[in-house]
Motif scaffolding. Sequence first.
Motif, PDB file in Angstrom:
ATOM      1  N   UNK A 133     -14.976 -26.615  17.049  1.00  0.00           N
ATOM      2  CA  UNK A 133     -14.036 -26.477  16.909  1.00  0.00           C
ATOM      3  C   UNK A 133     -13.336 -26.921  15.746  1.00  0.00           C
ATOM      4  N   UNK A 134     -12.474 -27.726  14.969  1.00  0.00           N
ATOM      5  CA  UNK A 134     -12.022 -26.903  13.421  1.00  0.00           C
ATOM      6  C   UNK A 134     -13.021 -28.136  12.676  1.00  0.00           C
ATOM      7  N   UNK A 135     -13.288 -29.371  13.036  1.00  0.00           N
ATOM      8  CA  UNK A 135     -14.719 -29.682  12.171  1.00  0.00           C
ATOM      9  C   UNK A 135     -15.700 -28.783  12.546  1.00  0.00           C
ATOM     10  N   UNK A 136     -16.187 -28.474  12.881  1.00  0.00           N
ATOM     11  CA  UNK A 136     -17.122 -26.729  12.937  1.00  0.00           C
ATOM     12  C   UNK A 136     -18.156 -27.416  14.669  1.00  0.00           C
ATOM     13  N   UNK A 137     -17.548 -28.866  14.305  1.00  0.00           N
ATOM     14  CA  UNK A 137     -18.842 -29.220  16.113  1.00  0.00           C
ATOM     15  C   UNK A 137     -18.553 -28.579  17.428  1.00  0.00           C
ATOM     16  N   UNK A 138     -19.708 -28.195  18.144  1.00  0.00           N
ATOM     17  CA  UNK A 138     -18.783 -27.205  19.584  1.00  0.00           C
ATOM     18  C   UNK A 138     -17.616 -27.381  20.025  1.00  0.00           C
ATOM     19  N   UNK A 139     -17.310 -26.431  20.323  1.00  0.00           N
ATOM     20  CA  UNK A 139     -16.205 -26.732  21.345  1.00  0.00           C
ATOM     21  C   UNK A 139     -16.984 -27.134  22.913  1.00  0.00           C
ATOM     22  N   UNK A 140     -16.281 -28.069  22.956  1.00  0.00           N
ATOM     23  CA  UNK A 140     -16.886 -28.631  24.907  1.00  0.00           C
ATOM     24  C   UNK A 140     -15.245 -28.549  26.049  1.00  0.00           C
ATOM     25  N   UNK A 141     -16.545 -27.843  27.202  1.00  0.00           N
ATOM     26  CA  UNK A 141     -15.647 -27.444  28.335  1.00  0.00           C
ATOM     27  C   UNK A 141     -15.171 -29.204  29.218  1.00  0.00           C
ATOM     28  N   UNK A 142     -14.595 -29.439  29.064  1.00  0.00           N
ATOM     29  CA  UNK A 142     -14.568 -30.877  29.893  1.00  0.00           C
ATOM     30  C   UNK A 142     -14.697 -31.023  31.516  1.00  0.00           C
ATOM     31  N   UNK A 143     -15.935 -31.371  31.953  1.00  0.00           N
ATOM     32  CA  UNK A 143     -16.590 -31.372  32.966  1.00  0.00           C
ATOM     33  C   UNK A 143     -15.684 -32.194  34.684  1.00  0.00           C
ATOM     34  N   UNK A 144     -16.296 -33.044  33.749  1.00  0.00           N
ATOM     35  CA  UNK A 144     -15.459 -34.493  34.005  1.00  0.00           C
ATOM     36  C   UNK A 144     -15.630 -35.518  33.277  1.00  0.00           C
ATOM     37  N   UNK A 145     -14.250 -36.345  32.947  1.00  0.00           N
ATOM     38  CA  UNK A 145     -13.588 -37.285  31.911  1.00  0.00           C
ATOM     39  C   UNK A 145     -14.687 -38.628  32.516  1.00  0.00           C
ATOM     40  N   UNK A 146     -14.725 -39.459  31.616  1.00  0.00           N
ATOM     41  CA  UNK A 146     -15.620 -41.005  31.523  1.00  0.00           C
ATOM     42  C   UNK A 146     -14.960 -41.533  32.476  1.00  0.00           C
ATOM     43  N   UNK A 147     -13.436 -41.528  32.899  1.00  0.00           N
ATOM     44  CA  UNK A 147     -12.612 -42.176  34.107  1.00  0.00           C
ATOM     45  C   UNK A 147     -13.124 -41.842  35.341  1.00  0.00           C
ATOM     46  N   UNK A 148     -14.100 -40.181  35.660  1.00  0.00           N
ATOM     47  CA  UNK A 148     -14.530 -39.863  36.771  1.00  0.00           C
ATOM     48  C   UNK A 148     -13.304 -38.406  37.031  1.00  0.00           C
ATOM     49  N   UNK A 149     -12.091 -39.238  35.979  1.00  0.00           N
ATOM     50  CA  UNK A 149     -11.023 -37.333  36.206  1.00  0.00           C
ATOM     51  C   UNK A 149     -11.816 -36.688  36.538  1.00  0.00           C
TER      52      UNK A 149
END
Length: 572
Positions: A294-310
Amino acid sequence: MIAPTHALRAALTAAIERALGEPEVDPLLVPSRQPGADLQANFAMKLAKQRGEAPRAVAERVATELGDADGLLAKTEVSGPGFLNLTFAPGALAEWATAALADERLGVAPAAMPQTVVVDYSAPNVAKEMHVGHLRSTVIGDALVRTLEFEGHTVVRANHLGDWGTQFGMLTQHMLDSGIEHLPDFAALGELYRAAKARFDADPAFTEAARSRVVALQAGDPGTLALWRDLVTVSLEHINAIYRRLDVTLTDEHVVGESFYNPLLAPTVDALLEAAVATESRGAVVVASTRFTNQDGTPAVLIIRKSDGGYGYGVTDLAAIDYRVRELDAHRMIYVTDARQAQHFAMVFDAAAKAGWTDGRQVEHVPFGAMLGDDGRPFKTRSGGTVALTDLLDSAIERAQVIVDEKNPDVPAGERAEIARAVGIGAVKYADLSTSRQRDLIFSFDRMLALDGNTAPYLLYAAVRAGSIATRAGETATTVSVVTEPVEQALLLKLAAFGDVLDEVAATLEPHRLCTYLYELAGQYTSFYEACPVLKADTPEQRRSRLAMCTLTAETLKTGLGLLGITVPARM
Ligand code: ARG
């Protein structure tokens, strides 16, 4: 049937082995830069370096072994630092052309190793207008599908329809609230969308109800599903109407939308966690990239399941890869979307590879650039809205009609309309396909409808003209037998390269290479036609031979344009 270039390549490889004891060397065959020769082989420079010998001597030894390659060659000559210049025997080219003319594949050999290829393309979104990005995906994807099928591969068209997600909770909830059970048409769906969105943005109680509605939909509640199905049906009517106008090969049977993967998502998440490809992070399940940040240098993540279960967009694509490998046994998976999704697909492919799902398989993103207006700015209507595809196609056909009316005043009006349709749609498709796809596409009606240059009208006229000579001659010529002029030799050489170009398109997934080839073929044909009288040839045999070349050119143009999804009218 083996194309002359292929036969020559094999003969050279064999000659290199006999002369130097080096097996399976690629002779590095390219078009000759010498006016007298057809091709040039560049292997000697590289081989000589490896062996510590003089390149010219290496080339000479191979030339001696090669001889005339079983009658294929008229001349071989070592030149410059060690190029081997090669000229085909006219008889060999004529023999190939005669055989190609009798062959419905025009002498193109099918792929040596046929694969099952999934092509994921078009993929518009339910309840929304198709936009220009979908146009590009549809046109490019369909050309790739047709070319891969012609090459002999088993192609699975996958229309990854955007038919799932939170907006369907919003839409079905609004239908329920307003007592709408069935939408009459796509326009009504547009209105529904606007009304539902306005409520969603303004009314927290509705937003909440819409959220629960998504859960009901995902859980398979029959009433909600019935409403959702209605939305999909109405959208597909709109989408199919555009497909039919565009003359693309997609039909309902190719729709495998996001909803299809819904039951596979939970097992996919489990499998990714199990394989330690995905990890849990603050209640969500993600795959962290080792390549993208990401722009702040943290690794980009692929969201698999959101915290709300979506579920995220990415997990659907992972479930799809798993399905395509396991159920379809796909050797190659191709995704045609705009370049802005490049990182998404790279992360999806990385995750699938880490999970071991794609071992020994190819997954490829086929990105394309944006569509820009004449002014180089994003393609929009004058008021800044998105351009509806139907309007765009209407304009193209209308403008083509003007040109066709002017050129063919004697053709009956009905047929003129048919020709205008072919020219207008062909122009839109060809403009897209002939631009190297990674580049942005400047959309200009004037340019795409020009009668000269690398355009659909130019090529369609060329194909029709080359085909109509045989009709005018009143005889069907089947044999190329007299090749005396350099332009005849050059035309035959170009015709024989058709299969090579298709191989290139299949390998690189770049349809513009086929466009460039067809444009060059049309140019080569013009040079031939200007220099060589056909109907008034010196002898009946020469006349027949030249007529056969015209026919083979017409057939090659027609087949090539057909692989791009463009139909050649009977006359123009
Ligand atoms: N529906 C998506 C869009 O409109 C494109 C889907 C592309 N295919 C895929 N497998 N993700 O942007």
